[in-house]
Each structure stands twice: as structure tokens, then as C-alpha cells.
Scaffold this motif. Sequence first.
Motif, mmCIF file in Angstrom:
data_model
loop_
_atom_site.group_PDB
_atom_site.id
_atom_site.type_symbol
_atom_site.label_atom_id
_atom_site.label_comp_id
_atom_site.label_asym_id
_atom_site.label_seq_id
_atom_site.Cartn_x
_atom_site.Cartn_y
_atom_site.Cartn_z
ATOM 1 N N VAL A 113 -3.532 -15.243 -7.296
ATOM 2 C CA VAL A 113 -4.172 -16.105 -6.294
ATOM 3 C C VAL A 113 -3.341 -17.370 -6.069
ATOM 4 C CG1 VAL A 113 -6.195 -17.566 -5.838
ATOM 5 C CG2 VAL A 113 -6.506 -15.250 -6.675
ATOM 6 N N ALA A 116 -0.290 -16.533 -4.102
ATOM 7 C CA ALA A 116 -0.680 -16.322 -2.700
ATOM 8 C C ALA A 116 -0.876 -17.657 -1.989
ATOM 9 C CB ALA A 116 -1.961 -15.492 -2.629
ATOM 10 N N LYS A 117 -1.497 -18.599 -2.687
ATOM 11 C CA LYS A 117 -1.718 -19.940 -2.122
ATOM 12 C C LYS A 117 -0.398 -20.604 -1.754
ATOM 13 C CE LYS A 117 -4.354 -23.359 -3.399
ATOM 14 N NZ LYS A 117 -4.738 -24.448 -4.248
ATOM 15 N N ARG A 120 1.792 -18.068 0.825
ATOM 16 C CA ARG A 120 1.057 -17.816 2.063
ATOM 17 C C ARG A 120 1.493 -16.496 2.696
ATOM 18 N NH1 ARG A 120 -1.060 -22.839 5.019
ATOM 19 N NH2 ARG A 120 -2.565 -21.183 5.334
ATOM 20 N N THR A 121 1.809 -16.464 3.974
ATOM 21 C CA THR A 121 2.053 -15.157 4.594
ATOM 22 C C THR A 121 3.348 -14.505 4.111
ATOM 23 O OG1 THR A 121 2.848 -16.368 6.497
ATOM 24 C CG2 THR A 121 0.657 -15.413 6.659
ATOM 25 N N PRO A 125 1.851 -7.648 1.787
ATOM 26 C CA PRO A 125 1.209 -6.603 0.971
ATOM 27 C C PRO A 125 2.206 -5.908 0.033
ATOM 28 C CG PRO A 125 0.376 -6.486 3.204
ATOM 29 C CD PRO A 125 1.451 -7.538 3.211
ATOM 30 N N ASP A 126 3.433 -5.623 0.504
ATOM 31 C CA ASP A 126 4.393 -4.935 -0.364
ATOM 32 C C ASP A 126 4.833 -5.825 -1.516
ATOM 33 O OD1 ASP A 126 5.999 -3.101 2.337
ATOM 34 O OD2 ASP A 126 4.391 -2.520 0.967
ATOM 35 N N GLN A 128 2.989 -8.208 -2.775
ATOM 36 C CA GLN A 128 1.821 -8.276 -3.657
ATOM 37 C C GLN A 128 1.774 -7.041 -4.555
ATOM 38 O OE1 GLN A 128 -2.066 -8.765 -1.762
ATOM 39 N NE2 GLN A 128 -3.136 -8.321 -3.664
ATOM 40 N N ALA A 129 2.079 -5.866 -3.969
ATOM 41 C CA ALA A 129 2.042 -4.624 -4.749
ATOM 42 C C ALA A 129 3.060 -4.684 -5.884
ATOM 43 C CB ALA A 129 2.295 -3.422 -3.851
ATOM 44 N N GLU B 28 -6.473 -7.847 6.765
ATOM 45 C CA GLU B 28 -5.467 -8.135 5.722
ATOM 46 C C GLU B 28 -5.918 -7.635 4.361
ATOM 47 O OE1 GLU B 28 -1.871 -9.794 6.788
ATOM 48 O OE2 GLU B 28 -2.557 -9.584 4.713
ATOM 49 N N ARG B 32 -4.147 -4.701 2.300
ATOM 50 C CA ARG B 32 -3.584 -4.968 0.978
ATOM 51 C C ARG B 32 -4.175 -4.053 -0.076
ATOM 52 N NH1 ARG B 32 -0.706 -9.932 0.451
ATOM 53 N NH2 ARG B 32 -0.423 -10.578 2.606
ATOM 54 N N THR B 35 -2.556 -0.762 0.035
ATOM 55 C CA THR B 35 -1.151 -0.805 -0.382
ATOM 56 C C THR B 35 -1.015 -1.049 -1.879
ATOM 57 O OG1 THR B 35 -0.600 -1.815 1.745
ATOM 58 C CG2 THR B 35 1.076 -1.934 0.039
ATOM 59 N N VAL B 36 -1.757 -2.033 -2.379
ATOM 60 C CA VAL B 36 -1.589 -2.451 -3.773
ATOM 61 C C VAL B 36 -2.329 -1.524 -4.734
ATOM 62 C CG1 VAL B 36 -1.873 -4.384 -5.380
ATOM 63 C CG2 VAL B 36 -1.300 -4.824 -3.008
ATOM 64 N N TYR B 37 -3.401 -0.877 -4.259
ATOM 65 C CA TYR B 37 -4.193 0.037 -5.088
ATOM 66 C C TYR B 37 -4.292 1.374 -4.372
ATOM 67 C CZ TYR B 37 -5.616 -4.414 -7.207
ATOM 68 O OH TYR B 37 -5.619 -5.659 -7.805
ATOM 69 N N HIS B 105 -11.115 -8.727 -4.988
ATOM 70 C CA HIS B 105 -9.875 -9.393 -5.394
ATOM 71 C C HIS B 105 -8.973 -9.619 -4.186
ATOM 72 C CE1 HIS B 105 -6.156 -10.303 -7.552
ATOM 73 N NE2 HIS B 105 -5.566 -9.282 -6.954
ATOM 74 N N ASN B 106 -8.848 -8.605 -3.344
ATOM 75 C CA ASN B 106 -7.976 -8.744 -2.184
ATOM 76 C C ASN B 106 -8.524 -9.706 -1.139
ATOM 77 O OD1 ASN B 106 -5.509 -6.916 -2.487
ATOM 78 N ND2 ASN B 106 -7.179 -5.621 -3.194
ATOM 79 N N ILE B 108 -10.212 -12.316 -1.915
ATOM 80 C CA ILE B 108 -9.924 -13.623 -2.507
ATOM 81 C C ILE B 108 -8.461 -14.009 -2.313
ATOM 82 C CG2 ILE B 108 -9.610 -14.688 -4.790
ATOM 83 C CD1 ILE B 108 -12.406 -13.636 -5.490
ATOM 84 N N VAL B 109 -7.550 -13.061 -2.517
ATOM 85 C CA VAL B 109 -6.116 -13.345 -2.320
ATOM 86 C C VAL B 109 -5.863 -13.787 -0.879
ATOM 87 C CG1 VAL B 109 -3.827 -12.270 -2.172
ATOM 88 C CG2 VAL B 109 -5.245 -11.897 -4.184
ATOM 89 N N ALA B 112 -7.215 -17.229 -0.174
ATOM 90 C CA ALA B 112 -6.329 -18.228 -0.788
ATOM 91 C C ALA B 112 -5.070 -18.428 0.036
ATOM 92 C CB ALA B 112 -5.962 -17.800 -2.208
ATOM 93 N N MET B 113 -4.557 -17.334 0.601
ATOM 94 C CA MET B 113 -3.339 -17.369 1.423
ATOM 95 C C MET B 113 -3.549 -18.136 2.700
ATOM 96 S SD MET B 113 -1.753 -13.593 1.738
ATOM 97 C CE MET B 113 -1.453 -13.860 3.471
#
Lengths: 147, 143
Positions: A113, A116-117, A120-121, A125-126, A128-129, B28, B32, B35-37, B105-106, B108-109, B112-113
Motif C-alpha cells: 500500500v 502504491a501511495k 501512484r500510476t 498491475p504487472d 504489482q504482480a 483498476e 489488478r 493480474t496479481v492473483y 486488498h486490491n 485498498i491499493v 492508496a494510489m
Amino acid sequence: MVQWTAEERAAIQGVFATLDYESVGRESLARCLVVYPWTQRYFGGFGNLYNAEAIMANPNVAAHGTVVLRGLEKALKNMDDIKNTYTTLSELHSEKLQVDPGNFQLLADCLTVVVAKHMRTEFTPDIQAAWQKFLSVVISALRRQYH
Amino acid sequence: MSLTARDKAVVKALWSKISSKADEIGAEALGRMLTVYPQTKTYFSHWADLSPGSGPVKKHGKVIVAAVGDAVSKIDDLAGGLAALSELRAFKLRVDPANFKILAHNLIVVIAMLFPADFSPEVHVSVDKFFQNLALALSDKYR
């Protein structure tokens, strides 16, 4: 053994390059102690953790946040053998500190988190993965010496 | 971990701030999650395109976030307010409740973004609790 694609390595290194260890470390650990207050049980000697404000201003939390990030950096520098790199750390957390390993995921989520803060953009997603895959490998290595 | 009056106030205040970007948040977060899960893709095998930003993902992201907004308005009785949604998941969709946590979780991410200044640790804890209670309400009718 964990397989990393070139893109994943680049993504993870990219994330680390954006991180100010002190501020991200402090923010992530403080956030974990606020969002998941039961984690405070491991920091009895840290002084004032009575409320969110106190936690975020606590110098012991800040210092320890940096310790955590430096530990993660070890994994970054040894991405193809995180398992063995973390043997002593794992023993420390299981035998000496006796941390319930469920908590590793909580701190990892707070770290994500905070990243991410900050990114930002740019935290696509990739990315993050790849980042979360890295954290799961770290967590798995930390859990290995628990018997 | 039940919602205090403070939690409810925090969630409502945050939601009114972020609802202008609700559709983006939903799309988003869903993108995510897929993609992530990747295991979550198993519930959407009927979609032509599961990539972030695709038509089905955007459309369903909107549906999800509208439902979250609705839950915010029903925050005083989530189990009652979400009963129909819960039945749908229990009897028809059969989504493993562990996945609610993953989507939370996503969400929240993404919040936050997109709203870093509004997502302090104190806000984060109330939002996390809200999503946890929402998940509980959604799985209420499972057995």
C-alpha cells in the motif's frame, strides 16, 4: 526454485529504486501497527504506541522500519537464492522473536500500500504482480525455519 | 472486529471524496486482482478478455464499485442490506469467500494510489474493517 522473468526482475529492481528506505520503512511498519494493532505485541519495548499519532512519530518504529527494508534489500540482492539468504533471519523470527508468521503477510500488504501511495500510476498491475510475487517468496523463506 | 461509529464516519467521508473516480477504482481493482492473483480468473472464464482495461473488466468494475457504494449507505446493517448479493454468491456464483479479501486488498491499493493524501493509516484501518465486514455480510448466506 523460484523462476523470475527478466520483466519481473526489472519490475522489482525498479520498485526498489524508487524507495527511500527510511521513509517507506517507517510508514509501512507504522501503518501495520495501526491497521493491525495486534502486531504491537512484538514491540513491547518500543515505548509509546498508544495511538496512531504516537506510532507514526515513534523513533523506534522508524528505526526498525529501516531495518526491515534493509532486510528486504538482502533478498533483492540474492533473488535467485532468497531461501538460503534468509535462513538466519528465519531462525531469528521463529526461535528468538517468536513472531506468528501470519503477521508477515500483514506487513507485506502494508508495504504494498505504501509503495502504491508513492509510485501512484507507475505501480502498474504487472509491477504489482512482480512485487507481490517477490514478497511472497520472502515470506515463504522467512517461514522456512519454523518447526 | 465490528465497525465503530468512528469507522462508519471515516468510511462515509472517504467514499464521498473518492466516488467521483468510482468507476476507475472498480476497473483498476478488478484488473489488478485478475493480474496479481491469476487464480481469480477461474470465475470469469466466460469473458473474452480478462486484461486490465478491457471492456468486460471495466463494465464489471463499475458494477462492483456501485455495490460497494451501496454497502456504504447500508453500513448500519450490512448483512441485511447485502442479503440478496450474498444469496447470489452462495447458491449461484459460489465464490470462495477467501477471494473477497483479495479484492478488498486490491481496492485498498488502488485507493492508496489514486488518493494518497486521503489514505492515512487511521483511514486505512477503518476501510480495512469495513471491507472485512462487507465480506462477512457477503458470505453470510453460504451455510
